[in-house]
Design a protein around this motif. Structure first.
Motif, mmCIF file in Angstrom:
data_model
loop_
_atom_site.group_PDB
_atom_site.id
_atom_site.type_symbol
_atom_site.label_atom_id
_atom_site.label_comp_id
_atom_site.label_asym_id
_atom_site.label_seq_id
_atom_site.Cartn_x
_atom_site.Cartn_y
_atom_site.Cartn_z
ATOM 1 N N GLY A 147 -3.346 1.063 -4.409
ATOM 2 C CA GLY A 147 -3.431 0.783 -2.284
ATOM 3 C C GLY A 147 -4.922 0.255 -2.058
ATOM 4 N N ARG A 148 -5.408 0.940 -2.741
ATOM 5 C CA ARG A 148 -7.382 0.401 -2.129
ATOM 6 C C ARG A 148 -6.601 -1.387 -2.703
ATOM 7 N NH1 ARG A 148 -12.361 -0.457 -4.832
ATOM 8 N NH2 ARG A 148 -13.932 -0.085 -2.896
ATOM 9 N N THR A 149 -6.957 -1.467 -3.697
ATOM 10 C CA THR A 149 -6.881 -3.142 -3.836
ATOM 11 C C THR A 149 -5.697 -3.750 -3.252
ATOM 12 O OG1 THR A 149 -6.509 -2.718 -6.279
ATOM 13 C CG2 THR A 149 -5.644 -4.654 -5.912
ATOM 14 N N TYR A 150 -4.728 -3.357 -2.717
ATOM 15 C CA TYR A 150 -3.900 -3.686 -1.132
ATOM 16 C C TYR A 150 -4.931 -3.669 -0.039
ATOM 17 C CZ TYR A 150 0.139 -4.354 -4.934
ATOM 18 O OH TYR A 150 0.713 -4.537 -5.916
ATOM 19 N N TRP A 202 0.519 -14.958 -5.119
ATOM 20 C CA TRP A 202 0.469 -14.315 -5.135
ATOM 21 C C TRP A 202 0.983 -12.896 -4.408
ATOM 22 C CZ3 TRP A 202 -2.011 -8.925 -3.454
ATOM 23 C CH2 TRP A 202 -2.891 -8.217 -4.494
ATOM 24 N N LEU A 203 0.970 -12.203 -3.062
ATOM 25 C CA LEU A 203 1.944 -11.585 -3.129
ATOM 26 C C LEU A 203 3.455 -11.623 -3.824
ATOM 27 C CD1 LEU A 203 1.004 -11.033 1.197
ATOM 28 C CD2 LEU A 203 0.681 -10.015 -0.775
ATOM 29 N N ALA A 204 4.173 -12.328 -3.377
ATOM 30 C CA ALA A 204 5.227 -12.706 -3.899
ATOM 31 C C ALA A 204 5.714 -12.256 -5.195
ATOM 32 C CB ALA A 204 6.046 -14.401 -4.438
ATOM 33 N N ALA A 205 4.514 -12.696 -6.222
ATOM 34 C CA ALA A 205 4.594 -12.373 -7.773
ATOM 35 C C ALA A 205 4.073 -10.279 -8.315
ATOM 36 C CB ALA A 205 2.587 -12.609 -8.762
ATOM 37 N N ARG A 206 3.706 -9.530 -6.975
ATOM 38 C CA ARG A 206 3.026 -8.921 -7.160
ATOM 39 C C ARG A 206 4.782 -8.044 -6.836
ATOM 40 N NH1 ARG A 206 -0.159 -10.772 -8.589
ATOM 41 N NH2 ARG A 206 1.000 -10.281 -10.418
ATOM 42 N N ARG A 207 5.190 -8.512 -5.809
ATOM 43 C CA ARG A 207 6.745 -7.869 -5.677
ATOM 44 C C ARG A 207 7.210 -8.363 -6.796
ATOM 45 N NH1 ARG A 207 11.803 -8.644 -4.544
ATOM 46 N NH2 ARG A 207 12.000 -10.544 -5.329
ATOM 47 N N LYS A 208 7.705 -8.702 -7.718
ATOM 48 C CA LYS A 208 8.188 -8.900 -8.511
ATOM 49 C C LYS A 208 7.877 -8.237 -9.413
ATOM 50 C CE LYS A 208 9.437 -13.974 -8.549
ATOM 51 N NZ LYS A 208 9.282 -14.869 -9.990
ATOM 52 N N ASP A 209 6.372 -7.224 -9.762
ATOM 53 C CA ASP A 209 5.953 -6.394 -10.482
ATOM 54 C C ASP A 209 6.700 -4.870 -9.812
ATOM 55 O OD1 ASP A 209 3.848 -7.746 -11.605
ATOM 56 O OD2 ASP A 209 2.159 -7.297 -10.351
ATOM 57 N N GLU A 223 -7.507 -8.219 3.663
ATOM 58 C CA GLU A 223 -8.230 -8.043 4.576
ATOM 59 C C GLU A 223 -8.365 -10.527 4.352
ATOM 60 O OE1 GLU A 223 -9.214 -6.401 7.075
ATOM 61 O OE2 GLU A 223 -8.577 -5.040 6.035
ATOM 62 N N LEU A 224 -7.998 -10.854 3.039
ATOM 63 C CA LEU A 224 -7.684 -12.574 3.520
ATOM 64 C C LEU A 224 -7.507 -13.252 4.021
ATOM 65 C CD1 LEU A 224 -8.699 -14.504 1.044
ATOM 66 C CD2 LEU A 224 -6.706 -13.926 -0.246
ATOM 67 N N PRO A 225 -5.518 -12.543 3.961
ATOM 68 C CA PRO A 225 -5.675 -13.816 5.396
ATOM 69 C C PRO A 225 -6.302 -14.296 6.730
ATOM 70 C CG PRO A 225 -4.056 -12.030 4.864
ATOM 71 C CD PRO A 225 -5.180 -11.802 3.465
ATOM 72 N N THR A 226 -7.734 -12.300 7.335
ATOM 73 C CA THR A 226 -7.588 -12.643 8.301
ATOM 74 C C THR A 226 -8.705 -13.563 8.249
ATOM 75 O OG1 THR A 226 -7.080 -9.661 9.035
ATOM 76 C CG2 THR A 226 -8.736 -10.908 9.714
ATOM 77 N N VAL A 266 1.162 -1.400 -0.204
ATOM 78 C CA VAL A 266 0.067 -0.194 -0.007
ATOM 79 C C VAL A 266 0.522 1.522 -0.204
ATOM 80 C CG1 VAL A 266 -1.907 1.658 1.187
ATOM 81 C CG2 VAL A 266 -1.874 -0.877 1.346
ATOM 82 N N HIS A 267 1.812 1.200 0.689
ATOM 83 C CA HIS A 267 2.357 2.966 1.327
ATOM 84 C C HIS A 267 3.458 2.689 -0.180
ATOM 85 C CE1 HIS A 267 1.334 3.308 4.763
ATOM 86 N NE2 HIS A 267 1.483 1.824 5.054
ATOM 87 N N HIS A 268 4.246 1.528 -0.429
ATOM 88 C CA HIS A 268 5.109 1.336 -1.679
ATOM 89 C C HIS A 268 4.256 1.820 -3.317
ATOM 90 C CE1 HIS A 268 8.191 -1.072 -3.917
ATOM 91 N NE2 HIS A 268 8.169 -0.332 -3.987
ATOM 92 N N THR A 269 2.872 1.577 -3.022
ATOM 93 C CA THR A 269 2.270 2.218 -4.167
ATOM 94 C C THR A 269 2.113 3.528 -4.063
ATOM 95 O OG1 THR A 269 1.027 0.621 -4.732
ATOM 96 C CG2 THR A 269 0.231 1.606 -5.132
#
Length: 150
Positions: free
Chosen positions: A125-128, A108-115, A133-136, A36-39
């Motif tokens: 940031g809204r999407t992230y 999915w998170l690992a793939a986003r890091r590659k992006d 909430e998914l892991p919760t 979120v903050h990176h974006t």
């Protein structure tokens, strides 16, 4: 026999499984927040972009990946321990499906890091925030399944 050995170390295995899950969950909660903050706070190629990439890489490679592997290892050891899982109940399947979904989220998170590494800020940031909430939700399903054994 292997099942006798697993029964003898059951409490150790369970303890190590819980420790691994806590470490993994911490990463699954924190990495999307970093995204979120990176974006929202950086642009590709800036010094701050590099700082975020370093933090994200270390979190994923040094904490999340090892703790996910340990969670799976100790979880499978628990599954193989005689008398622990009632395969006629619904709960082991609910937990298993949730753990698979959590593993998908990790990937999915690992793939986003590659992006980010490629300089592509594809998601907002809204999407992230929403994905965070998914892991919760998955954690809630897992805890209720294991504790209530429905």
């Amino acid at each position: 026999m292997i099942t006798d050995w697993l029964s003898n170390i059951y409490l150790w295995t369970k303890s190590l499984h819980v420790i691994s899950v806590i470490a993994w969950m911490a990463g699954l909660f924190y990495l999307p927040r970093l995204y979120v903050h990176h974006t929202e706070q950086t642009t590709p190629g800036t010094q701050m972009d590099g700082v975020f990439q370093m933090m994200e890489r270390k979190l994923l490679k040094l904490i999340m990946n090892p703790s996910m592997i340990a969670t799976w290892l100790f979880g499978l050891m628990l599954v193989l321990t005689p008398g622990i899982v009632d395969w006629t109940a619904f709960w082991p399947y609910a937990k298993g499906a949730s753990v698979i979904a959590m593993t998908w989220f990790h990937m999915w998170l690992a793939a986003r890091r590659k992006d980010f590494v490629a300089g592509e800020f594809r998601l907002s940031g809204r999407t992230y925030r929403m994905m965070n909430e998914l892991p919760t939700v998955l954690m809630i399903v897992i805890v209720f399944a294991v504790i209530l054994r429905f």
